[in-house]
Write a protein that holds these residues in place. Structure first.
Motif, PDB file in Angstrom:
ATOM      1  N   ARG A 253     -15.139   2.858   7.230  1.00 42.00           N
ATOM      2  CA  ARG A 253     -15.380   3.352   5.874  1.00 42.00           C
ATOM      3  C   ARG A 253     -15.981   4.752   5.853  1.00 42.00           C
ATOM      4  NH1 ARG A 253     -19.631   2.801   2.290  1.00 42.00           N
ATOM      5  NH2 ARG A 253     -20.761   1.385   3.668  1.00 42.00           N
TER       6      ARG A 253
ATOM      7  N   ILE B  21      -8.794   5.163   7.691  1.00 40.30           N
ATOM      8  CA  ILE B  21      -8.434   3.835   7.205  1.00 40.30           C
ATOM      9  C   ILE B  21      -6.930   3.609   7.340  1.00 40.30           C
ATOM     10  CG2 ILE B  21      -8.438   2.296   5.214  1.00 40.30           C
ATOM     11  CD1 ILE B  21     -11.199   2.855   6.386  1.00 40.30           C
ATOM     12  N   ARG B  22      -6.561   2.548   8.075  1.00 44.79           N
ATOM     13  CA  ARG B  22      -5.152   2.204   8.291  1.00 44.79           C
ATOM     14  C   ARG B  22      -4.788   1.054   7.358  1.00 44.79           C
ATOM     15  NH1 ARG B  22      -3.549   6.502  10.632  1.00 44.79           N
ATOM     16  NH2 ARG B  22      -5.318   7.169   9.380  1.00 44.79           N
ATOM     17  N   LEU B  23      -4.059   1.351   6.303  1.00 43.68           N
ATOM     18  CA  LEU B  23      -3.688   0.331   5.329  1.00 43.68           C
ATOM     19  C   LEU B  23      -2.177   0.157   5.186  1.00 43.68           C
ATOM     20  CD1 LEU B  23      -6.259   1.058   2.482  1.00 43.68           C
ATOM     21  CD2 LEU B  23      -6.000  -1.114   3.693  1.00 43.68           C
TER      22      LEU B  23
ATOM     23  N   CYS C  67     -12.331   2.061   0.076  1.00 44.11           N
ATOM     24  CA  CYS C  67     -13.672   2.051   0.664  1.00 44.11           C
ATOM     25  C   CYS C  67     -14.743   1.841  -0.401  1.00 44.11           C
ATOM     26  CB  CYS C  67     -13.925   3.356   1.407  1.00 44.11           C
ATOM     27  SG  CYS C  67     -12.918   3.572   2.891  1.00 44.11           S
TER      28      CYS C  67
ATOM     29  N   GLN D 144      -7.333   5.627  -0.075  1.00 45.89           N
ATOM     30  CA  GLN D 144      -8.226   5.226   1.005  1.00 45.89           C
ATOM     31  C   GLN D 144      -9.686   5.270   0.553  1.00 45.89           C
ATOM     32  OE1 GLN D 144      -6.221   8.186   3.397  1.00 45.89           O
ATOM     33  NE2 GLN D 144      -6.139   6.763   5.116  1.00 45.89           N
TER      34      GLN D 144
ATOM     35  N   GLN E  21     -12.981   8.144   5.815  1.00 41.13           N
ATOM     36  CA  GLN E  21     -11.971   7.573   4.924  1.00 41.13           C
ATOM     37  C   GLN E  21     -10.549   7.841   5.392  1.00 41.13           C
ATOM     38  OE1 GLN E  21     -13.103   9.232   1.143  1.00 41.13           O
ATOM     39  NE2 GLN E  21     -14.880   7.895   0.926  1.00 41.13           N
ATOM     40  N   ARG E  22     -10.330   8.974   6.040  1.00 39.61           N
ATOM     41  CA  ARG E  22      -8.972   9.288   6.495  1.00 39.61           C
ATOM     42  C   ARG E  22      -8.556   8.434   7.688  1.00 39.61           C
ATOM     43  NH1 ARG E  22      -7.879  15.612   6.990  1.00 39.61           N
ATOM     44  NH2 ARG E  22      -9.491  15.441   8.599  1.00 39.61           N
TER      45      ARG E  22
ATOM     46  N   TYR F 241       0.830  -1.203   0.000  1.00 40.61           N
ATOM     47  CA  TYR F 241       0.000   0.000   0.000  1.00 40.61           C
ATOM     48  C   TYR F 241       0.866   1.256   0.000  1.00 40.61           C
ATOM     49  CZ  TYR F 241      -3.096   3.719   1.459  1.00 40.61           C
ATOM     50  OH  TYR F 241      -3.770   4.908   1.516  1.00 40.61           O
TER      51      TYR F 241
ATOM     52  N   ASN G 241      -7.351   9.052  -4.574  1.00 41.59           N
ATOM     53  CA  ASN G 241      -7.299   8.903  -3.125  1.00 41.59           C
ATOM     54  C   ASN G 241      -7.440   7.422  -2.817  1.00 41.59           C
ATOM     55  OD1 ASN G 241      -8.124   8.609  -0.357  1.00 41.59           O
ATOM     56  ND2 ASN G 241      -8.603  10.790  -0.339  1.00 41.59           N
TER      57      ASN G 241
ATOM     58  N   GLU H 271       0.881   4.317  -2.675  1.00 42.84           N
ATOM     59  CA  GLU H 271       0.649   5.711  -2.300  1.00 42.84           C
ATOM     60  C   GLU H 271       1.737   6.621  -2.867  1.00 42.84           C
ATOM     61  OE1 GLU H 271       0.570   6.937   1.956  1.00 42.84           O
ATOM     62  OE2 GLU H 271      -1.552   7.310   1.516  1.00 42.84           O
TER      63      GLU H 271
ATOM     64  N   HIS I 101       0.706   4.233   8.308  1.00 42.03           N
ATOM     65  CA  HIS I 101      -0.535   4.380   9.076  1.00 42.03           C
ATOM     66  C   HIS I 101      -0.428   3.658  10.418  1.00 42.03           C
ATOM     67  CE1 HIS I 101      -2.941   4.908   5.082  1.00 42.03           C
ATOM     68  NE2 HIS I 101      -2.473   6.066   5.521  1.00 42.03           N
TER      69      HIS I 101
END
Length: 288
Positions: A155, A161-163, A73, A69, A158-159, A45, A67, A49, A167
């Motif tokens: 979801r 979200i830890r991927l 979602c 994230q 959205q900010r 991920y 985006n 990014e 993060h």
């Protein structure tokens, strides 16, 4: 604590996070059929990014503005609860058991038929909505009853979200402050409810027994593994507050990391239990 295995069971590979990340990779001009071996999903991920702000492979100077994230979602929007989602969530509701999940979508809360609750009196940031939960009522103490808590983000924010690995490290930094810094941190608090994270899902990690399933808990799960280490240290300091924990897993063929994972879990006081997928998600015990 429930991982994405509950969404994969009965739905095939179409609900796997790896599949979603590979789909997103194609938007970032990374043409791979799968996540390369030796690369964790979190690292994959982070690479995507970085690619997002790089020129596309065909020489186009326009930066990729996707985006990631939000895209991740969006790809989960059509996920729906299956029978085993309803069965397991109904069990949790009946018995007043809090549910921690590493999942982002709202399949579990839809199965439970509960509402989103954000305590109005608590500080809030959409990066870390850790006091938010899905439940039938607002409880001051998360341990007092049923609620669905999203560890790695949700979801609708959205900010949160830890991927990526970056993060996860941000989550570690935030949680470490509550555990070890300031006057009212967990390790110094005289009473268990008297600390900065007492009304968040973090409180559950240190104050309830844990049943973990549907979760790989590989070495890439930096944040969760760190929390389990801190949990073990906390129980060593306060043995009278200790709670048991179980990790239910299905052995994978040729999984060279399994022995190391089980060694780690034993070291932090977690009992590992083998079970096949049907025993986990279709057990008659969920009807009790």
């Amino acid at each position: 604590m429930i991982g994405n295995g509950i969404n994969i069971h009965g739905a095939g590979n179409r609900n796997s996070w790896e599949r979603l990340l590979v789909q997103i990779a194609h938007h970032c001009a990374v043409d791979v059929p799968s996540v390369p071996k030796g690369t964790a999903l979190t690292e994959f991920y982070d690479v995507l990014e970085m690619k997002r702000s790089s020129p596309t492979a065909d020489g186009d100077d326009q930066n990729i503005t996707l985006n990631l994230q939000a895209e991740f979602c969006r790809l989960m929007e059509r996920w729906e609860p299956l029978l085993h989602h309803h069965t397991i969530m109904n069990w949790a509701v009946r018995h007043g058991v809090p549910v921690l999940t590493t999942n982002f979508e709202e399949v579990l809360s839809e199965a439970a038929g509960c509402d989103f609750i954000r305590p109005p009196e608590l500080p809030f940031t959409d990066f870390y909505p850790w006091s938010c939960r899905f439940a039938n009522q607002l409880l001051d103490d998360p341990c007092d009853g049923f609620g669905i808590w999203h560890i790695n983000g949700m979801r609708r924010y959205q900010r949160s979200i830890r991927l990526g690995l970056s993060h996860y490290m941000g989550s570690v930094q935030r949680a470490r402050t509550w555990l070890h810094r300031g006057e009212v941190n967990l390790f110094n608090a005289k009473n268990r409810p008297d600390w900065d994270g007492a009304r968040t899902w973090v409180h559950l990690i240190f104050n309830k027994p844990l049943l973990i399933f549907g979760l790989g808990l590989t070495e890439a799960e930096v944040f969760l593994r760190w929390l389990l280490i801190e949990r073990a240290r906390y129980f060593r300091k306060f043995p009278e507050r200790a709670h048991p924990a179980w990790y239910v897993y299905t052995p994978e063929v040729d999984d060279t990391s399994e022995a190391g994972k089980l060694f780690f879990l034993e070291g932090v006081g977690i009992t590992s239990v083998k079970a096949d997928y049907a025993e986990i998600y279709e057990s008659p015990s969920w009807a009790a």
